[in-house]
Design a protein around this motif. Structure first.
Motif, PDB file in Angstrom:
ATOM      1  N   GLN A 194       0.821  -1.205   0.000  1.00  0.00           N
ATOM      2  CA  GLN A 194       0.000   0.000   0.000  1.00  0.00           C
ATOM      3  C   GLN A 194       0.862   1.265   0.000  1.00  0.00           C
ATOM      4  OE1 GLN A 194      -3.462   0.113  -0.358  1.00  0.00           O
ATOM      5  NE2 GLN A 194      -2.836   2.224  -0.826  1.00  0.00           N
ATOM      6  N   THR A 195       1.942   1.238   0.768  1.00  0.00           N
ATOM      7  CA  THR A 195       2.842   2.399   0.783  1.00  0.00           C
ATOM      8  C   THR A 195       3.438   2.630  -0.596  1.00  0.00           C
ATOM      9  OG1 THR A 195       3.375   2.012   3.112  1.00  0.00           O
ATOM     10  CG2 THR A 195       4.906   3.389   1.859  1.00  0.00           C
ATOM     11  N   ALA A 197       2.072   1.771  -3.498  1.00  0.00           N
ATOM     12  CA  ALA A 197       1.021   2.302  -4.368  1.00  0.00           C
ATOM     13  C   ALA A 197       0.790   3.790  -4.099  1.00  0.00           C
ATOM     14  CB  ALA A 197      -0.274   1.516  -4.161  1.00  0.00           C
ATOM     15  N   ASP A 198       0.770   4.151  -2.813  1.00  0.00           N
ATOM     16  CA  ASP A 198       0.585   5.566  -2.468  1.00  0.00           C
ATOM     17  C   ASP A 198       1.733   6.422  -2.999  1.00  0.00           C
ATOM     18  OD1 ASP A 198      -1.711   4.849  -1.146  1.00  0.00           O
ATOM     19  OD2 ASP A 198      -0.809   4.883   0.857  1.00  0.00           O
ATOM     20  N   LEU A 199       2.929   5.875  -2.944  1.00  0.00           N
ATOM     21  CA  LEU A 199       4.119   6.592  -3.429  1.00  0.00           C
ATOM     22  C   LEU A 199       4.010   6.851  -4.933  1.00  0.00           C
ATOM     23  CD1 LEU A 199       7.777   5.711  -2.470  1.00  0.00           C
ATOM     24  CD2 LEU A 199       7.159   5.861  -4.868  1.00  0.00           C
ATOM     25  N   VAL A 201       1.303   7.208  -6.663  1.00  0.00           N
ATOM     26  CA  VAL A 201       0.289   8.234  -6.902  1.00  0.00           C
ATOM     27  C   VAL A 201       0.811   9.609  -6.511  1.00  0.00           C
ATOM     28  CG1 VAL A 201      -1.996   9.061  -6.226  1.00  0.00           C
ATOM     29  CG2 VAL A 201      -1.629   6.623  -6.638  1.00  0.00           C
ATOM     30  N   GLU A 202       1.360   9.721  -5.318  1.00  0.00           N
ATOM     31  CA  GLU A 202       1.807  11.004  -4.795  1.00  0.00           C
ATOM     32  C   GLU A 202       2.940  11.596  -5.617  1.00  0.00           C
ATOM     33  OE1 GLU A 202       2.449  14.405  -2.499  1.00  0.00           O
ATOM     34  OE2 GLU A 202       0.716  13.050  -2.614  1.00  0.00           O
ATOM     35  N   ASN A 203       3.887  10.769  -6.035  1.00  0.00           N
ATOM     36  CA  ASN A 203       5.090  11.272  -6.700  1.00  0.00           C
ATOM     37  C   ASN A 203       4.998  11.313  -8.212  1.00  0.00           C
ATOM     38  OD1 ASN A 203       6.030  11.304  -4.114  1.00  0.00           O
ATOM     39  ND2 ASN A 203       7.714   9.871  -4.432  1.00  0.00           N
ATOM     40  N   ASP A 205       1.497  10.631 -10.003  1.00  0.00           N
ATOM     41  CA  ASP A 205       0.114  10.568 -10.509  1.00  0.00           C
ATOM     42  C   ASP A 205      -0.102   9.333 -11.382  1.00  0.00           C
ATOM     43  OD1 ASP A 205      -0.546  13.081  -9.310  1.00  0.00           O
ATOM     44  OD2 ASP A 205       0.456  14.087 -10.983  1.00  0.00           O
ATOM     45  N   ALA A 209      -1.240   2.593 -10.322  1.00  0.00           N
ATOM     46  CA  ALA A 209      -0.374   2.452  -9.153  1.00  0.00           C
ATOM     47  C   ALA A 209      -0.594   1.132  -8.419  1.00  0.00           C
ATOM     48  CB  ALA A 209      -0.595   3.621  -8.202  1.00  0.00           C
ATOM     49  N   GLU A 210      -1.849   0.762  -8.180  1.00  0.00           N
ATOM     50  CA  GLU A 210      -2.111  -0.458  -7.409  1.00  0.00           C
ATOM     51  C   GLU A 210      -1.668  -1.696  -8.172  1.00  0.00           C
ATOM     52  OE1 GLU A 210      -6.110  -0.618  -6.031  1.00  0.00           O
ATOM     53  OE2 GLU A 210      -5.921   1.188  -4.791  1.00  0.00           O
TER      54      GLU A 210
END
Length: 344
Positions: A194-195, A197-199, A201-203, A205, A209-210
């Protein structure tokens, strides 16, 4: 034996039509042996390997308005292309401080600028990141103009040993300073799905990501090719066009590079320190290459304008001209924002 009888050294030959070694692949790395190769590469709209084509030079000079006797800071010296254009405009009497964290490229850039005649009275380099800005301000006495080009230099991208590109095999490193911190390979080994995937998206877009995070989490990924193959395999069921797959690869590498170098934290620190290090009437120009950077610069400039820290800011980001984008595709995503402090 006469000189005519001596065996003549053979010219360098490249191994096959697709050589594997960086030094063999790019003839422009040896211009003395391959005269004219640099111009041929540029004429095709490409950047010669091992060099860097500075982006939006005219627009940056117009925003910064360098003048004789002023003190300037190039906060991301890189190949020194922008510094080379700014330095003559500061003379006589001016000075430029060039800062970079890359211990491999900084000495080469300093040597190039020294060869052009810019001595210690006009030009100083420091290997440091933005956190050292107040210390540098104390040495310089404040800056009249500041430039930050947040893009990765072509020299770093082109060299497989740095691990910045998915296009060639190399260690998955991605550190701007390879002497400090964790490599991208080591970072991947520590992240949960999850971290990760979040990375992405955040870094970057990243819309997939998932899917990408699921495919690369928990895998022993040590090289650029390992990562690229995992991403391609993950996206194959999506039936994407090749151009879209390449963009996903670019975004994945970008997201990891930002995380490895903690680039957003460093940028936020720079933006907060910047006004206090500039002289009255000082000008700043910042060149960004993706939305995460641009959002931070836009927000900081707008907040500074509302609080009276900046007297004027760019109403909209400037973009590279169509002619520059055709000549240098790496300028396509660039956005330039500028701000000016109140005068005396």
């Amino acid at each position: 034996m006469s000189p005519d009888d001596l065996p003549r050294p053979r010219r360098p030959r490249y191994k096959g039509t697709h050589p594997r070694r960086f030094e063999e692949k790019y003839k422009e790395l040896a211009p003395d042996q391959h005269a004219g190769e640099l111009e041929k590469v540029k004429a095709r709209g490409h950047t010669p390997a091992g060099t860097h084509r500075s982006i939006m030079v005219a627009e940056i000079l117009a925003a910064l308005e360098p003048r004789p006797g002023e003190v300037a800071l190039d906060a991301t010296l890189g190949y020194g292309g922008h510094a080379r254009e700014i330095l003559p405009l500061l003379l006589p009497g001016g000075h430029l401080f060039g800062v970079d964290v890359d211990p491999l490229e900084l000495p080469r850039t300093e040597a190039r600028l020294r060869e052009l005649g810019f001595g210690e009275e006009a030009f100083t380099t420091r290997r440091m990141n933005f956190a050292g800005l107040p210390r540098l301000k104390a040495e310089a006495g404040g800056f009249d103009l500041v430039l930050a080009d947040l893009g990765v230099s072509s020299m770093q991208i082109d060299n497989p040993a740095r691990g910045f590109t998915w296009k060639v095999e190399g260690p998955l490193d991605l550190r701007l300073n390879p002497q400090r911190g964790k490599s991208a390979a080591d970072l991947l080994a520590t992240l949960d799905e999850q971290t990760l995937a979040d990375l992405l998206v955040e870094n970057a877009d990243e819309p997939h990501a998932e899917t990408i995070a699921r495919a690369i989490h928990g895998q022993n990924i040590r090289t650029t090719r390992d990562l690229a193959e995992r991403v391609r395999e993950a996206l194959r069921p999506e039936r994407l066009e090749e151009a879209d797959t390449k963009k996903a690869l670019q975004r994945t590498f970008q997201a990891l590079r930002i995380a490895v170098n903690d680039e957003f934290t460093v940028l936020d620190q720079f933006l907060s320190l910047l006004p206090g290090c500039m002289n009255p009437g000082g000008r700043v120009a910042i060149l960004t290459f993706h939305s995460g950077e641009d959002r931070r610069v836009k927000k900081a400039f707008l907040q500074g304008f509302r609080e009276g820290i900046y007297a004027e800011i760019a109403p909209e980001p400037l973009r590279a001209s169509p002619e520059e984008r055709r000549a240098n595709p790496r300028s396509t995503s660039a956005k330039l924002r500028w701000a000016r402090l109140p005068g005396m």
